[in-house]
Design an enzyme around this catalytic site. Structure first.
Site, PDB file in Angstrom:
ATOM      1  N   ARG A 120       0.967  -1.085   0.096  1.00 12.11           N
ATOM      2  CA  ARG A 120      -0.063  -0.019   0.089  1.00 12.11           C
ATOM      3  C   ARG A 120       0.945   1.269  -0.026  1.00 12.11           C
ATOM      4  O   ARG A 120       1.550   1.371   0.733  1.00 12.11           O
ATOM      5  CB  ARG A 120      -0.774  -0.077   1.112  1.00 12.11           C
ATOM      6  CG  ARG A 120      -1.709   1.237   1.540  1.00 12.11           C
ATOM      7  CD  ARG A 120      -2.852   1.601   0.663  1.00 12.11           C
ATOM      8  NE  ARG A 120      -3.270   2.703   0.678  1.00 12.11           N
ATOM      9  CZ  ARG A 120      -4.339   2.974   1.675  1.00 12.11           C
ATOM     10  NH1 ARG A 120      -4.961   2.171   2.246  1.00 12.11           N
ATOM     11  NH2 ARG A 120      -5.080   4.299   1.594  1.00 12.11           N
TER      12      ARG A 120
ATOM     13  N   ARG B  70      -5.836   0.500  -4.581  1.00 12.24           N
ATOM     14  CA  ARG B  70      -4.941  -0.247  -3.562  1.00 12.24           C
ATOM     15  C   ARG B  70      -4.795  -1.483  -3.185  1.00 12.24           C
ATOM     16  O   ARG B  70      -5.774  -2.120  -3.596  1.00 12.24           O
ATOM     17  CB  ARG B  70      -5.158   0.768  -2.153  1.00 12.24           C
ATOM     18  CG  ARG B  70      -6.410   0.289  -1.742  1.00 12.24           C
ATOM     19  CD  ARG B  70      -7.124   1.390  -0.786  1.00 12.24           C
ATOM     20  NE  ARG B  70      -7.045   2.356  -1.376  1.00 12.24           N
ATOM     21  CZ  ARG B  70      -7.860   3.663  -1.079  1.00 12.24           C
ATOM     22  NH1 ARG B  70      -8.415   3.616   0.275  1.00 12.24           N
ATOM     23  NH2 ARG B  70      -7.785   4.600  -1.541  1.00 12.24           N
TER      24      ARG B  70
ATOM     25  N   ASP C 101      -6.427  -1.925   2.252  1.00 10.92           N
ATOM     26  CA  ASP C 101      -7.000  -0.758   2.992  1.00 10.92           C
ATOM     27  C   ASP C 101      -7.460  -1.346   3.954  1.00 10.92           C
ATOM     28  O   ASP C 101      -8.406  -2.191   4.159  1.00 10.92           O
ATOM     29  CB  ASP C 101      -8.086  -0.037   2.058  1.00 10.92           C
ATOM     30  CG  ASP C 101      -8.521   1.085   2.762  1.00 10.92           C
ATOM     31  OD1 ASP C 101      -7.594   1.751   3.694  1.00 10.92           O
ATOM     32  OD2 ASP C 101      -9.719   1.599   2.556  1.00 10.92           O
TER      33      ASP C 101
ATOM     34  N   ASP D 267      -9.462  -0.456   7.662  1.00 14.23           N
ATOM     35  CA  ASP D 267     -10.110   0.892   8.414  1.00 14.23           C
ATOM     36  C   ASP D 267     -10.733   0.570   9.819  1.00 14.23           C
ATOM     37  O   ASP D 267     -11.394  -0.629   9.757  1.00 14.23           O
ATOM     38  CB  ASP D 267     -11.201   1.448   7.593  1.00 14.23           C
ATOM     39  CG  ASP D 267     -10.456   2.162   6.596  1.00 14.23           C
ATOM     40  OD1 ASP D 267      -9.601   3.018   6.727  1.00 14.23           O
ATOM     41  OD2 ASP D 267     -11.097   2.129   5.214  1.00 14.23           O
TER      42      ASP D 267
END
Length: 163
Positions: A81, A91, A94, A96
């Site tokens: 990334r 990407r 990811d 989160d």
């Protein structure tokens, strides 16, 4: 222990292998309490499509939000990334933080609950599999309820492959 929900996404490289490897790395640090199916989602930005999933980890009381965020960013970097200023760019990985128990965190580097999670089917679909009755601590509605209210404009489908 606090239950922390994390969204995973990838749309470059071997997407499924990357998601599985990331879950393995997270599980090497904290107990993984739940794993969703993998969902394929039309990209918000440029193609290709994303694979998305959600997991829950049991975070020890001493874990600070910045430390978790640093760990997530390190895992993303190990999987190629590159963080840049382009929003919604393709990407390799990811990660989160979506929810941290019933905490509301407003810090320079991290907002919990994730500020746009309630608008995204690619987040709420997988999350509702593992936390349907969990309440969003600001909106005070269940994840399942939030998911059911979203329009189905973007293509999102659950794959047979579990994480």
């Amino acid at each position: 222990m606090a239950r922390v929900y994390i969204a995973l996404g990838a749309n470059l490289g071997d997407r499924l292998a990357t998601l599985r490897a990331a879950v393995g790395e997270l599980g090497g640090r904290w107990p993984v309490a739940a794993r969703s199916s993998v969902w394929e989602t039309e990209a918000i930005g440029p193609p290709p499509d994303y694979l998305n999933a959600a997991i829950a980890i049991d975070a020890p009381p001493a874990l600070e939000p910045d430390a978790l965020l640093d760990a997530l960013h390190a895992i993303e970097a190990r999987h190629g990334r590159v963080r840049d200023a382009v929003r919604n760019a393709p990407r390799t990985l990811d990660l989160d933080v979506l929810l941290w128990g019933d905490r509301v965190i407003r810090a320079a580097r991290l907002e919990v609950p994730h500020p746009r999670m309630h608008e995204r089917l690619f987040v709420l679909g997988p999350l509702a599999e593992i936390a349907p009755e969990v309440a969003h601590p600001i909106l005070l509605r269940t994840i399942e309820g939030l998911r059911d209210e979203l329009p189905r404009a973007r293509r999102v489908r659950r794959l047979a492959e579990p994480l």
